[in-house]
Design a protein around this motif. Sequence first.
Motif, PDB file in Angstrom:
ATOM      1  N   GLN A  27      26.391  -2.146  -5.714  1.00 35.94           N
ATOM      2  CA  GLN A  27      27.621  -2.224  -6.492  1.00 35.94           C
ATOM      3  C   GLN A  27      27.348  -2.058  -7.986  1.00 35.94           C
ATOM      4  O   GLN A  27      28.120  -1.426  -8.709  1.00 35.94           O
ATOM      5  N   LEU A  28      26.223  -2.614  -8.448  1.00 37.34           N
ATOM      6  CA  LEU A  28      25.882  -2.503  -9.857  1.00 37.34           C
ATOM      7  C   LEU A  28      25.683  -1.043 -10.252  1.00 37.34           C
ATOM      8  O   LEU A  28      26.173  -0.596 -11.301  1.00 37.34           O
ATOM      9  N   GLU A  29      24.986  -0.290  -9.403  1.00 33.25           N
ATOM     10  CA  GLU A  29      24.766   1.116  -9.699  1.00 33.25           C
ATOM     11  C   GLU A  29      26.072   1.893  -9.670  1.00 33.25           C
ATOM     12  O   GLU A  29      26.298   2.795 -10.489  1.00 33.25           O
ATOM     13  N   ALA A  30      26.963   1.535  -8.737  1.00 31.62           N
ATOM     14  CA  ALA A  30      28.270   2.199  -8.681  1.00 31.62           C
ATOM     15  C   ALA A  30      29.080   1.904  -9.936  1.00 31.62           C
ATOM     16  O   ALA A  30      29.745   2.781 -10.501  1.00 31.62           O
ATOM     17  N   ARG A  31      29.030   0.656 -10.387  1.00 29.97           N
ATOM     18  CA  ARG A  31      29.806   0.276 -11.570  1.00 29.97           C
ATOM     19  C   ARG A  31      29.274   0.904 -12.848  1.00 29.97           C
ATOM     20  O   ARG A  31      29.969   0.939 -13.870  1.00 29.97           O
ATOM     21  N   ARG A  32      28.045   1.387 -12.819  1.00 31.05           N
ATOM     22  CA  ARG A  32      27.512   2.042 -14.018  1.00 31.05           C
ATOM     23  C   ARG A  32      28.337   3.267 -14.384  1.00 31.05           C
ATOM     24  O   ARG A  32      28.280   3.747 -15.528  1.00 31.05           O
ATOM     25  N   ASN A  33      29.097   3.788 -13.437  1.00 31.49           N
ATOM     26  CA  ASN A  33      30.003   4.891 -13.756  1.00 31.49           C
ATOM     27  C   ASN A  33      31.061   4.462 -14.764  1.00 31.49           C
ATOM     28  O   ASN A  33      31.687   5.306 -15.409  1.00 31.49           O
ATOM     29  N   GLN A  34      31.311   3.154 -14.875  1.00 21.30           N
ATOM     30  CA  GLN A  34      32.312   2.641 -15.797  1.00 21.30           C
ATOM     31  C   GLN A  34      31.736   2.313 -17.172  1.00 21.30           C
ATOM     32  O   GLN A  34      32.485   1.932 -18.074  1.00 21.30           O
ATOM     33  N   PHE A  35      30.412   2.443 -17.314  1.00 23.18           N
ATOM     34  CA  PHE A  35      29.791   2.100 -18.597  1.00 23.18           C
ATOM     35  C   PHE A  35      29.983   3.242 -19.590  1.00 23.18           C
ATOM     36  O   PHE A  35      29.472   4.344 -19.404  1.00 23.18           O
ATOM     37  N   VAL A  36      30.746   2.971 -20.635  1.00 23.86           N
ATOM     38  CA  VAL A  36      30.930   3.915 -21.743  1.00 23.86           C
ATOM     39  C   VAL A  36      30.527   3.178 -23.012  1.00 23.86           C
ATOM     40  O   VAL A  36      31.115   2.136 -23.331  1.00 23.86           O
ATOM     41  N   PRO A  37      29.508   3.644 -23.722  1.00 21.11           N
ATOM     42  CA  PRO A  37      29.041   2.924 -24.907  1.00 21.11           C
ATOM     43  C   PRO A  37      30.185   2.598 -25.870  1.00 21.11           C
ATOM     44  O   PRO A  37      31.014   3.456 -26.196  1.00 21.11           O
ATOM     45  N   GLY A  38      30.227   1.336 -26.284  1.00 22.67           N
ATOM     46  CA  GLY A  38      31.236   0.890 -27.229  1.00 22.67           C
ATOM     47  C   GLY A  38      32.533   0.414 -26.602  1.00 22.67           C
ATOM     48  O   GLY A  38      33.340  -0.237 -27.272  1.00 22.67           O
ATOM     49  N   ARG A  39      32.762   0.703 -25.296  1.00 21.18           N
ATOM     50  CA  ARG A  39      34.027   0.343 -24.665  1.00 21.18           C
ATOM     51  C   ARG A  39      33.924  -0.913 -23.802  1.00 21.18           C
ATOM     52  O   ARG A  39      34.937  -1.402 -23.305  1.00 21.18           O
ATOM     53  N   LEU A  40      32.711  -1.463 -23.620  1.00 21.35           N
ATOM     54  CA  LEU A  40      32.520  -2.721 -22.908  1.00 21.35           C
ATOM     55  C   LEU A  40      32.072  -3.765 -23.916  1.00 21.35           C
ATOM     56  O   LEU A  40      31.024  -3.620 -24.556  1.00 21.35           O
ATOM     57  N   LEU A  41      32.883  -4.794 -24.083  1.00 19.69           N
ATOM     58  CA  LEU A  41      32.575  -5.848 -25.033  1.00 19.69           C
ATOM     59  C   LEU A  41      32.161  -7.113 -24.295  1.00 19.69           C
ATOM     60  O   LEU A  41      32.594  -7.354 -23.164  1.00 19.69           O
ATOM     61  N   GLY A  42      31.349  -7.915 -24.942  1.00 16.71           N
ATOM     62  CA  GLY A  42      30.941  -9.188 -24.370  1.00 16.71           C
ATOM     63  C   GLY A  42      30.794 -10.236 -25.452  1.00 16.71           C
ATOM     64  O   GLY A  42      30.597  -9.911 -26.632  1.00 16.71           O
ATOM     65  N   ALA A  43      30.918 -11.491 -25.053  1.00 21.78           N
ATOM     66  CA  ALA A  43      30.631 -12.615 -25.951  1.00 21.78           C
ATOM     67  C   ALA A  43      29.354 -13.269 -25.451  1.00 21.78           C
ATOM     68  O   ALA A  43      29.234 -13.579 -24.250  1.00 21.78           O
ATOM     69  N   PHE A  73      32.674  -2.965  -5.173  1.00 28.39           N
ATOM     70  CA  PHE A  73      32.698  -4.400  -4.904  1.00 28.39           C
ATOM     71  C   PHE A  73      31.918  -4.691  -3.630  1.00 28.39           C
ATOM     72  O   PHE A  73      31.767  -3.837  -2.753  1.00 28.39           O
ATOM     73  N   SER A  74      31.428  -5.926  -3.532  1.00 31.83           N
ATOM     74  CA  SER A  74      30.671  -6.330  -2.353  1.00 31.83           C
ATOM     75  C   SER A  74      31.616  -6.528  -1.188  1.00 31.83           C
ATOM     76  O   SER A  74      32.837  -6.579  -1.338  1.00 31.83           O
ATOM     77  N   GLY A  75      31.059  -6.651  -0.016  1.00 25.42           N
ATOM     78  CA  GLY A  75      31.875  -6.807   1.186  1.00 25.42           C
ATOM     79  C   GLY A  75      31.870  -5.526   1.996  1.00 25.42           C
ATOM     80  O   GLY A  75      31.622  -4.430   1.493  1.00 25.42           O
ATOM     81  N   GLU A  76      32.185  -5.669   3.264  1.00 24.07           N
ATOM     82  CA  GLU A  76      32.157  -4.532   4.178  1.00 24.07           C
ATOM     83  C   GLU A  76      33.344  -3.611   3.919  1.00 24.07           C
ATOM     84  O   GLU A  76      34.476  -4.056   3.772  1.00 24.07           O
ATOM     85  N   TRP A  77      33.083  -2.320   3.839  1.00 19.29           N
ATOM     86  CA  TRP A  77      34.133  -1.323   3.643  1.00 19.29           C
ATOM     87  C   TRP A  77      34.779  -0.989   4.989  1.00 19.29           C
ATOM     88  O   TRP A  77      34.088  -0.718   5.971  1.00 19.29           O
ATOM     89  N   THR A  78      36.092  -1.056   5.036  1.00 19.78           N
ATOM     90  CA  THR A  78      36.837  -0.638   6.226  1.00 19.78           C
ATOM     91  C   THR A  78      37.607   0.621   5.878  1.00 19.78           C
ATOM     92  O   THR A  78      38.448   0.612   4.972  1.00 19.78           O
ATOM     93  N   GLU A  79      37.310   1.690   6.561  1.00 20.14           N
ATOM     94  CA  GLU A  79      37.942   2.978   6.277  1.00 20.14           C
ATOM     95  C   GLU A  79      39.426   2.915   6.623  1.00 20.14           C
ATOM     96  O   GLU A  79      39.801   2.570   7.740  1.00 20.14           O
TER      97      GLU A  79
END
Length: 418
Positions: free
Chosen positions: A39-55, A209-215
């Motif tokens: 899931q982490l590798e899949a979510r890397r598609n959402q990583f755009v520099p400067g558009r993800l903020l954290g505290a 997301f984690s969990g079993e995918w149901t088509e």
Amino acid sequence: MSSPAADIDVRAITEAEFSDWNRALNTGFLREPVVAQEQLEARRNQFVPGRLLGAFDAGRCVATFRSFAQEITAVGGATVPADAVSNVTVTATHRRRGLLTRMMNQDLAAAKERGDVVATLIAAEYPIYGRYGFGAATWMAEWTIDVPRTGLDPRWSGPDDGGRIDLVDGEEVRKIGPELHERARRAQPGAVSRDELWWRSSTGAVRLFSGEWTEPFYAVYRSAAGEVEGLVAYKADDRWDGKQPQHTAEVKWLLGATPAAERALWHYLCSIDWITKVESGWRAPDDLLPFYLPDPRAASIRTHGDWLWVRILDVVRALQARTYEGTGTLVLEVTDRQGLAGGRYLLEASPEGASCAPTTRSAELTLDVDALATLWLGDESAGRLAALGRLKEERKGAARVADALMHTSRRPWCPDIF
């Protein structure tokens, strides 16, 4: 012991911090904190520099915020660039320290600088986002269809308009879905763009997301001319009672470019063997669904609530982008606590087009930027806002003028969550 608010670092995250950011995100949404590598590798598609903020408190991520580029359809079919806000969390140990305010202010300022016309979000909780200038601009409804009560032929064999319905797989949906969506969304004020990741994740090619995918099952409606005009994704449970089927079809999404396509797909869902109930998923609050059925009372509303929230960033471009039902002029005094879009504006509108510009003329309506957002897509009434004290008439009758110009015959709707 956690650090004082002033010592908490709020900034754009680095790619190396993406895993910790996702842990905080899952924590905030009460999901399993540990994110599987897939899931982490899949979510890397959402990583755009400067558009993800954290505290960050002592190096640990305790709040998350993501925005991404989006288009939203204005009244009349034009699209404007939007700053789509998502993945907003503050860990329970760090609330009431202004972390969301710092992240939001940073993101909205960047969006204004980029030239985005509006910001958008789907609010998990109602009271949060009004203080940042967002207003509830579209609403949604969910219906439950009691299939035996619909009056439809349970052995319905297909559309009577020359069209046809076929089952397809996820790969086919990824081929035909994007073009259909582009056609459909430009006819629907409030609809937003979908990128390739949306289609891949919604058809199981990418697992965010984690969990079993149901088509799901996928059905396509093609017109008599063979053109793709509708798609639906749905799942079904397996429930029997006294050797009688009591199955429910749960619609994940249904997309129709024409009323004929929508009618055919709803009739198809109600004709599937063993299905006695259909859950509609998110639909427009004035959806035609009940009236596609011989007995509209067979469809009962299960949920009705606010959906897409909009924050105006550029009043001139927002008001010029949409079309208007009538002809008239209106001077708006727009207040904005964030200082991003406030001012006095002269709107001159007609069905042929509109112009909007700053003005020194006397204001006719005074309203906050969040109230303007609720009017922009045509759903809210200026008269209602005046009755609620959210809008002030500086000239008697100005609210009626606003409604004559801005209110739309059909309600806006956003089919997506993000």
